[in-house]
Design a protein around this motif. Structure first.
Motif, PDB file in Angstrom:
ATOM      1  N   MET A   1      46.152 138.924 -34.890  1.00 46.11           N
ATOM      2  CA  MET A   1      46.861 137.836 -35.624  1.00 46.11           C
ATOM      3  C   MET A   1      47.622 137.992 -37.380  1.00 46.11           C
ATOM      4  O   MET A   1      46.565 138.679 -37.730  1.00 46.11           O
ATOM      5  CB  MET A   1      47.094 136.284 -35.617  1.00 46.11           C
ATOM      6  CG  MET A   1      45.337 136.150 -36.337  1.00 46.11           C
ATOM      7  SD  MET A   1      44.794 134.521 -35.801  1.00 46.11           S
ATOM      8  CE  MET A   1      44.307 134.339 -34.225  1.00 46.11           C
TER       9      MET A   1
ATOM     10  N   THR B   1      44.697 122.841 -34.516  1.00 42.60           N
ATOM     11  CA  THR B   1      45.257 122.025 -34.618  1.00 42.60           C
ATOM     12  C   THR B   1      45.461 122.571 -36.890  1.00 42.60           C
ATOM     13  O   THR B   1      44.115 120.813 -37.038  1.00 42.60           O
ATOM     14  CB  THR B   1      46.455 120.912 -34.507  1.00 42.60           C
ATOM     15  OG1 THR B   1      45.573 120.060 -34.575  1.00 42.60           O
ATOM     16  CG2 THR B   1      46.868 121.129 -32.791  1.00 42.60           C
ATOM     17  N   PRO B   2      46.829 122.075 -37.161  1.00 41.71           N
ATOM     18  CA  PRO B   2      46.814 122.196 -39.393  1.00 41.71           C
ATOM     19  C   PRO B   2      46.396 120.438 -39.047  1.00 41.71           C
ATOM     20  O   PRO B   2      45.955 120.189 -40.394  1.00 41.71           O
ATOM     21  CB  PRO B   2      47.668 122.695 -39.788  1.00 41.71           C
ATOM     22  CG  PRO B   2      47.978 123.956 -38.359  1.00 41.71           C
ATOM     23  CD  PRO B   2      47.704 123.250 -37.782  1.00 41.71           C
TER      24      PRO B   2
ATOM     25  N   LYS C   1      47.852 128.391 -40.743  1.00 39.50           N
ATOM     26  CA  LYS C   1      46.883 128.388 -39.806  1.00 39.50           C
ATOM     27  C   LYS C   1      45.330 128.137 -39.680  1.00 39.50           C
ATOM     28  O   LYS C   1      44.771 127.897 -40.402  1.00 39.50           O
ATOM     29  CB  LYS C   1      46.696 130.106 -38.756  1.00 39.50           C
ATOM     30  CG  LYS C   1      47.805 130.803 -38.337  1.00 39.50           C
ATOM     31  CD  LYS C   1      47.592 132.221 -37.876  1.00 39.50           C
ATOM     32  CE  LYS C   1      47.329 132.820 -38.463  1.00 39.50           C
ATOM     33  NZ  LYS C   1      48.602 133.359 -39.407  1.00 39.50           N
TER      34      LYS C   1
ATOM     35  N   MET D   1      42.110 127.608 -31.626  1.00 42.72           N
ATOM     36  CA  MET D   1      42.670 127.377 -32.605  1.00 42.72           C
ATOM     37  C   MET D   1      42.291 125.761 -31.918  1.00 42.72           C
ATOM     38  O   MET D   1      42.336 125.235 -32.174  1.00 42.72           O
ATOM     39  CB  MET D   1      43.889 127.790 -32.695  1.00 42.72           C
ATOM     40  CG  MET D   1      44.674 128.933 -31.960  1.00 42.72           C
ATOM     41  SD  MET D   1      44.340 129.960 -33.600  1.00 42.72           S
ATOM     42  CE  MET D   1      45.681 130.131 -35.130  1.00 42.72           C
TER      43      MET D   1
ATOM     44  N   ASP E   1      40.575 124.105 -26.536  1.00 45.51           N
ATOM     45  CA  ASP E   1      41.973 122.826 -28.266  1.00 45.51           C
ATOM     46  C   ASP E   1      41.846 122.389 -27.639  1.00 45.51           C
ATOM     47  O   ASP E   1      42.501 121.252 -28.738  1.00 45.51           O
ATOM     48  CB  ASP E   1      43.102 123.989 -28.054  1.00 45.51           C
ATOM     49  CG  ASP E   1      43.196 125.187 -28.750  1.00 45.51           C
ATOM     50  OD1 ASP E   1      42.432 126.721 -27.534  1.00 45.51           O
ATOM     51  OD2 ASP E   1      43.910 126.439 -28.903  1.00 45.51           O
TER      52      ASP E   1
ATOM     53  N   VAL F   1      41.908 128.602 -37.780  1.00 46.33           N
ATOM     54  CA  VAL F   1      41.533 129.145 -36.930  1.00 46.33           C
ATOM     55  C   VAL F   1      39.980 129.241 -36.662  1.00 46.33           C
ATOM     56  O   VAL F   1      39.126 128.748 -37.811  1.00 46.33           O
ATOM     57  CB  VAL F   1      42.087 130.917 -37.022  1.00 46.33           C
ATOM     58  CG1 VAL F   1      41.524 131.774 -35.690  1.00 46.33           C
ATOM     59  CG2 VAL F   1      43.147 131.390 -36.850  1.00 46.33           C
TER      60      VAL F   1
ATOM     61  N   ASP G   1      46.147 130.210 -44.789  1.00 45.51           N
ATOM     62  CA  ASP G   1      45.339 129.731 -43.584  1.00 45.51           C
ATOM     63  C   ASP G   1      43.472 129.858 -43.803  1.00 45.51           C
ATOM     64  O   ASP G   1      43.026 130.509 -44.378  1.00 45.51           O
ATOM     65  CB  ASP G   1      45.292 131.305 -42.814  1.00 45.51           C
ATOM     66  CG  ASP G   1      46.707 131.434 -41.751  1.00 45.51           C
ATOM     67  OD1 ASP G   1      47.594 130.400 -41.999  1.00 45.51           O
ATOM     68  OD2 ASP G   1      47.121 132.448 -41.067  1.00 45.51           O
TER      69      ASP G   1
END
Length: 287
Positions: A230, A100-101, A71, A98, A169, A73, A236
């Motif tokens: 979460m 995106t990775p 993740k 978020m 996002d 974040v 992460d």
């Protein structure tokens, strides 16, 4: 320790930076720097190694300092003066979105403007890397779950983020919009994460100057807060907001990134980044 990954894409090797600024290869000890490497016991074992016994290697292309990020974040409007320049109220609770990775790239990777972009912006931020699972943790225990810290440039396309409806996002996860590194610096070497100066220049002009001391929500608060919504897993990344000086807030008119611009940025103890901005070219994304 300052941990990093370098080398051609798909052939990255793990390394650490020694006290004299030389790269020491970890490949004989680690296949890669993974979430398992970030566990307290694994980091403690690395810290006991005689660094001078490790082979010195020439630097190569910098990659994201660890692999296996689940993740990415982000926390928005976490500096009161940045909220003011954005024309938005100071949040009563952390604003969470978020990235995106897949937007994550190394500290010197090209930033490629997405097709149709006219309002791409910069944001120097403190990144927090999780080392052990965090689920409903208290603020008092939160930092025990942090493996280390890094510099993040939270690149943002403001039209996509704010003018196209829906969530933020869309303006945050474009390819190359998450430069990370150059290193992951372990928490023991950083000390208090709320005492770190930070800065960002565009084409040599100082745009952002700040300090993590002025965060609305500190690192421990953020980790504890997120863990209620979460499960935070090893590997992460949390990026924690930016001080004032973003392009959107420039007076008398906003200033956004254009092809040919160069960003340089850094945070005390965590190193510096440099990115050149390019027009859309998919060949640059996968280098």
């Amino acid at each position: 320790m300052k941990l990093l990954r370098h080398g051609p894409k798909g052939q990255e090797r793990p390394a650490l930076l020694d006290a004299e600024g030389r790269l020491r290869c970890l490949h004989a000890l680690l296949g890669d720097i993974t979430p398992a490497t970030l566990a307290p016991a694994a980091l403690a074992a690395l810290a006991r190694i005689d660094v001078q016994s490790l082979p010195e290697v020439p630097p190569g292309r910098l990659a994201v300092p660890w692999t296996g990020m689940g993740k990415f974040v982000a926390i928005g409007l976490n500096y009161a003066d940045h909220a003011a320049e954005s024309g938005l109220p100071v949040p009563k609770e952390p604003i969470v979105f978020m990235k995106t990775p897949s937007c994550a790239v190394g500290a010197e990777h090209a930033v490629v403007l997405p097709q149709g972009s006219v309002k791409t912006d910069w944001e120097v931020e403190l990144g927090v890397v999780i080392g052990t699972r965090a689920r409903y943790v208290s603020e008092a225990q939160a930092l025990q779950h942090v493996a280390g810290y890094c510099v993040v440039n939270d690149i943002s396309e403001r039209e996509f983020q704010l003018e196209r409806g829906g969530q933020w996002d869309k303006g945050k996860g474009c390819d190359t919009f998450g430069p990370i590194g150059p290193w992951l610096v372990t928490a023991d070497e950083v000390g208090d994460p709320q005492r770190l100066a930070m800065w960002l220049d565009v084409n040599g002009r100082r745009c952002q100057t700040g300090n993590t001391a002025t965060m609305i929500f500190g690192v421990a608060q953020i980790v504890s807060y997120l863990s209620r919504f979460m499960t935070l897993e090893p590997g992460d990344l949390i990026t924690t907001g930016t001080p004032p000086g973003v392009g959107m807030g420039m007076k008398p008119a906003p200033m956004y990134l254009r092809p040919g611009d160069v960003m340089t940025l850094g945070i005390d103890k965590l190193g510096q980044q440099r990115q050149a901005v390019h027009a859309w070219d998919p060949a640059l994304i996968d280098t």
